[in-house]
Design a protein around this motif. Structure first.
Motif, short mmCIF file in Angstrom:
data_model
loop_
_atom_site.label_atom_id
_atom_site.label_comp_id
_atom_site.label_asym_id
_atom_site.label_seq_id
_atom_site.Cartn_x
_atom_site.Cartn_y
_atom_site.Cartn_z
N ALA A 25 -7.52 8.34 -3.41
CA ALA A 25 -7.82 7.28 -3.28
C ALA A 25 -8.29 6.98 -3.96
O ALA A 25 -8.43 5.65 -4.96
N ARG A 26 -9.33 7.37 -4.94
CA ARG A 26 -10.25 8.06 -6.08
C ARG A 26 -9.60 7.22 -7.30
O ARG A 26 -9.34 6.69 -8.52
N ARG A 27 -7.91 8.21 -7.70
CA ARG A 27 -7.26 7.83 -8.54
C ARG A 27 -6.42 6.71 -8.75
O ARG A 27 -6.12 6.22 -9.80
N GLU A 28 -6.09 6.38 -7.42
CA GLU A 28 -5.64 5.54 -7.78
C GLU A 28 -6.72 3.51 -8.50
O GLU A 28 -6.39 3.11 -8.93
N LEU A 29 -8.35 4.20 -7.82
CA LEU A 29 -8.78 2.93 -7.76
C LEU A 29 -9.04 3.16 -9.44
O LEU A 29 -9.19 2.29 -10.35
N VAL A 30 -9.02 4.29 -10.17
CA VAL A 30 -9.41 4.68 -11.38
C VAL A 30 -8.40 3.86 -12.62
O VAL A 30 -8.25 3.17 -13.17
N HIS A 31 -7.07 4.31 -11.83
CA HIS A 31 -5.48 3.89 -12.85
C HIS A 31 -6.08 2.34 -12.99
O HIS A 31 -6.02 1.63 -14.10
N LEU A 32 -6.26 1.88 -11.84
CA LEU A 32 -5.89 -0.08 -11.63
C LEU A 32 -7.78 -0.11 -12.14
O LEU A 32 -7.18 -1.20 -13.25
N LEU A 33 -8.54 0.36 -12.64
CA LEU A 33 -9.94 -0.52 -13.17
C LEU A 33 -9.45 0.21 -14.80
O LEU A 33 -9.85 -0.94 -15.71
N ASP A 34 -8.83 1.20 -15.17
CA ASP A 34 -8.14 1.62 -16.24
C ASP A 34 -7.50 0.36 -17.26
O ASP A 34 -6.55 0.59 -18.26
N LYS A 35 -6.63 -0.39 -15.76
CA LYS A 35 -5.97 -1.76 -16.64
C LYS A 35 -6.57 -2.73 -17.44
O LYS A 35 -6.44 -3.37 -18.02
N CYS A 36 -7.91 -2.79 -16.82
CA CYS A 36 -8.66 -3.78 -17.52
C CYS A 36 -10.05 -2.70 -18.77
O CYS A 36 -11.05 -2.34 -18.84
N HIS A 37 -9.24 -2.93 -20.26
CA HIS A 37 -9.77 -2.43 -21.25
C HIS A 37 -10.98 -2.96 -21.27
O HIS A 37 -11.18 -4.75 -21.57
N GLY A 38 -12.53 -2.65 -20.90
CA GLY A 38 -13.68 -3.34 -21.58
C GLY A 38 -14.83 -3.05 -20.98
O GLY A 38 -14.59 -2.60 -19.11
N SER A 39 -15.74 -4.74 -20.40
CA SER A 39 -16.87 -4.03 -19.51
C SER A 39 -16.60 -4.99 -18.10
O SER A 39 -15.69 -5.70 -18.50
N LYS A 40 -16.36 -3.99 -17.02
CA LYS A 40 -16.55 -5.07 -15.79
C LYS A 40 -17.04 -5.60 -14.64
O LYS A 40 -18.48 -4.99 -14.46
N ALA A 41 -17.14 -6.75 -14.20
CA ALA A 41 -18.12 -6.72 -12.90
C ALA A 41 -17.15 -6.95 -11.64
O ALA A 41 -15.89 -7.24 -11.89
N LEU A 42 -17.60 -5.84 -10.26
CA LEU A 42 -16.98 -6.02 -9.37
C LEU A 42 -17.18 -6.84 -8.42
O LEU A 42 -18.45 -7.37 -8.74
N VAL A 43 -16.44 -8.07 -7.87
CA VAL A 43 -17.02 -8.89 -6.84
C VAL A 43 -16.58 -8.53 -5.57
O VAL A 43 -15.11 -8.30 -5.67
N TRP A 44 -17.52 -7.82 -5.59
CA TRP A 44 -16.83 -7.58 -3.59
C TRP A 44 -16.81 -8.21 -2.35
O TRP A 44 -17.52 -8.87 -1.67
N ASP A 45 -15.63 -8.90 -1.14
CA ASP A 45 -15.55 -8.78 -0.07
C ASP A 45 -16.30 -7.67 -0.29
O ASP A 45 -16.41 -6.61 0.32
N GLN A 46 -17.75 -8.24 1.34
CA GLN A 46 -19.12 -8.15 1.99
C GLN A 46 -18.22 -6.84 2.96
O GLN A 46 -18.61 -5.57 2.92
N GLU A 47 -17.28 -7.29 3.77
CA GLU A 47 -16.37 -5.97 4.57
C GLU A 47 -15.76 -4.81 4.05
O GLU A 47 -16.01 -4.46 4.28
N LEU A 48 -15.18 -4.47 2.35
CA LEU A 48 -14.90 -3.96 1.93
C LEU A 48 -16.31 -2.63 1.52
O LEU A 48 -15.67 -1.97 0.45
N THR A 49 -17.55 -3.57 1.11
CA THR A 49 -18.91 -2.56 0.46
C THR A 49 -18.22 -1.20 0.92
O THR A 49 -18.67 0.30 0.39
N GLU A 50 -18.85 -1.23 2.15
CA GLU A 50 -18.50 0.12 3.04
C GLU A 50 -17.95 0.95 2.72
O GLU A 50 -18.00 2.37 2.32
N GLN A 51 -16.90 0.67 2.82
CA GLN A 51 -15.48 1.70 2.65
C GLN A 51 -14.94 1.66 1.40
O GLN A 51 -15.36 3.62 0.91
#
Length: 603
Positions: A25-51
């Protein structure tokens, strides 16, 4: 950069290394984040933050240039100078309105330059959500729309959960097969990680559909021959509708009672802050609830979690004495070497002392909860129903609860248990309860009652289900249970053995053929050994680095939810060292309150 399991070693301590699920799961998340080169802000659906907190800590996100994190809400996001804004959300139509509002406000300009917008849908993209974004006029503003298939989370070394809290409702009320498809995808992911599971067993309405989906999904993989040395020997699928009694009965293990009283969500529970004050100064008083992580990272919790609550007090006293004796060793240390050894153990001792204080406080809170008159009355009523006493008539305690207008969930939970233990309620009794519910709590609960009937929790007589036959044949009620040194899984409910776990136990020995007649009475189809392939003889030796075990490993997958008491019962069976080990996977965790609450029509 390594995204391995170094921060969660407790996940790899079982016969099968569930830490690998987290790593993936960590590798897949990193793969997705790396598609966006540069500084990022994550906007969370609050139901997902703890997961997400169970998969990736903030340091991992920081390394991938995540500079800001915001909750998903209207009307607009806080100002930031990031290059990418990534919305992480469930595929829920109503949330698309919020995302569209955020995007429009950002595009109005804030002086920080143009931003790119992306959406990561968890666990998959939805056509309806995409259509909604098009209708709202923001679809064209999105650079990437991705799936993040977080369909399985390792909650502990022997527990995987999809954290799909709508599973039971979707399957039984909405009749939406999506949750079954997702369950089959989750099992397929397990098989890809640990090898195709040779034998499948199952009980309940959804088992055949899931098995069919599993075979289809596996055949679509490149290599369909199966692993010659799979790490899991058997898959047992239990649909919650095959055992509706167990979640309705109050859990009496330490972890189960924490869930009953305070609720456990994503391995954490929140408690009243005043119990955890370390100072008496008014300016230092805590106002927010005390959130405590409850996993096997905590050695003391590992010991306590599966104990019947009556064994918790003596266990805490024993632990306190042990810590005290270790601290006393500083007085007996005479040489420099002995003193060095004492100092080296000091951090662990201090950690153990802090853990003891936390769990002593929690135990005191649970004691207050169990000492309440209503708790004891409810427990007594449950025990009567489980023993087949007074199930065929209106129950005096339920009447009293209705008269006092106790919470509707508490009342319905008892009525549903009475219904299950009486093979359905007599027409007069059922109509009386329905009338009183509507008169006491309002006409909108006609919808609630309809839902309870639809999923089989509340119904009239006239089905093949016969509780008394099942109770006697499978020894579901055990007299004279030893709660402190248990000999049977029934200790988790102080005398009632969860039907689901009794089925798992009998499957291992002497086998389901010995209970053919009983299996026909239990609701839903039975799958008695679907062979996917014939593995080579299992390697006989100690557990190796890949997690191979000389024992027969059974993965019990619950569709529609599992209770913490059931997980404790499976751990009890594993601890017997009789050649069988059990792992738990589930769509979600459930108890009687959450199960009934999902049916209650909201205000």
């Amino acid at each position: 950069m390594s995204v391995g399991n170094n921060s969660a070693p407790h996940l790899s301590s079982s016969c099968v290394n569930f830490g690998l699920i987290r790593d993936e799961a960590r590798r897949e998340l990193v793969h997705l984040l790396d598609k966006c080169h540069g500084s990022k802000a994550l906007v969370w659906d609050q139901e997902l933050t703890e997961q997400f907190g169970l998969v990736a800590e903030y340091s991992l996100l920081k390394e991938r240039e995540v500079d800001r994190m915001f909750p998903l809400r209207t009307p607009r996001l806080p100002k930031s100078s990031v290059q990418h804004i990534i919305f992480v959300t469930r595929p829920v139509i109503s949330l698309m309105d919020v995302i569209a509002s955020n995007i429009r406000k950002e595009e109005e300009g804030d002086g920080f330059g143009r931003k790119e917008f992306h959406i990561f849908f968890v666990p998959w993209k939805s056509f309806l959500c995409r259509q909604k974004l098009e209708d709202l006029g923001v679809y064209g503003a999105l650079t990437n729309i991705e799936d993040y298939r977080l369909d399985l989370i390792a909650l502990d070394s022997d527990v995987l959960s999809m954290e799909n809290h709508l599973s039971f409702y979707d399957n039984n009320i909405s009749e939406d097969g999506t949750s079954l498809y997702l369950a089959a995808k989750a099992i397929t992911r397990i098989q890809k990680q640990y090898g195709q599971i040779p034998m499948i067993y199952g009980k309940g309405k959804s088992c055949k559909a899931i098995c069919s989906l599993l075979q289809k999904m596996w055949s679509e993989q490149g290599d369909v021959t199966g692993d010659e040395h799979p790490q899991i020997d058997r898959l047992l699928i239990i649909d919650r509708t095959a055992d509706l009694i167990t979640p309705l009965v109050t859990q009496l293990t330490y972890e189960g009672l924490i869930d009953e009283a305070y609720g456990i969500s994503n391995t954490s529970a929140s408690f009243p802050p005043e119990k955890f004050q370390t100072t008496s100064k008014s300016e230092d008083l805590m106002t927010e609830k005390k959130k405590i992580v409850l996993t096997s990272k905590d050695d003391l919790f590992t010991i306590l979690r599966n104990c019947n609550f009556n064994a918790v007090g003596p266990t805490l006293k024993k632990q306190a004495k042990s810590i005290s004796e270790k601290y006393e060793e500083r007085h007996t240390a005479k040489t420099v070497g002995e003193m060095k050894q004492f100092v080296s153990h000091l951090p662990q001792m201090q950690q153990a002392k802090a853990s003891l204080a936390v769990h002593t406080n929690i135990a005191e809170l649970i004691k207050e909860f169990t000492d309440e008159d209503d708790f004891m009355e409810s427990l007594s009523t449950q025990q009567e129903f489980l023993n087949g006493i007074g199930t065929d008539k209106v129950n005096p305690y339920i009447e009293d609860c209705l008269f006092r207008k106790r919470p509707i969930v508490q009342v319905l939970r008892l009525i549903c248990l009475q219904c299950q233990t009486n093979n359905g309620l007599k027409p007069k009794v059922l109509e009386y309860y329905k009338h009183e519910i509507v008169q006491t709590y309002g006409y909108k609960h006609l919808i609630t009652l309809n839902k309870l009937e639809k999923c089989g929790l509340m119904r009239g007589t006239g089905t093949s289900w016969n509780y008394n036959t099942v109770r006697k044949s499978l020894r579901l009620v055990v007299d004279d249970i030893n709660e402190k040194e248990p000999q049977d899984i029934a200790y988790v409910h102080s005398g009632y053995a969860p039907l689901s776990i009794r089925l798992a136990e009998i499957l291992s020995h002497p086998g389901w053929r010995s209970i053919d007649e009983v299996l026909r009475i239990i609701p839903g189809p039975t799958i008695s050994g679907l062979q996917q392939f014939k593995p080579k003889k299992k390697w006989q030796g100690s557990i190796n680095s890949e997690g191979s075990s000389p024992n027969t490993v059974t993965l019990v997958f619950f569709v529609g939810g599992v209770t913490y008491a059931e997980v404790s019962a499976l751990r009890f069976l594993s601890a017997k060292n009789d050649g069988h080990e059990y792992l738990t996977a589930t769509t979600n965790f459930v108890n009687g309150n959450t199960l009934i609450q999902s049916m209650v029509e909201p205000d």
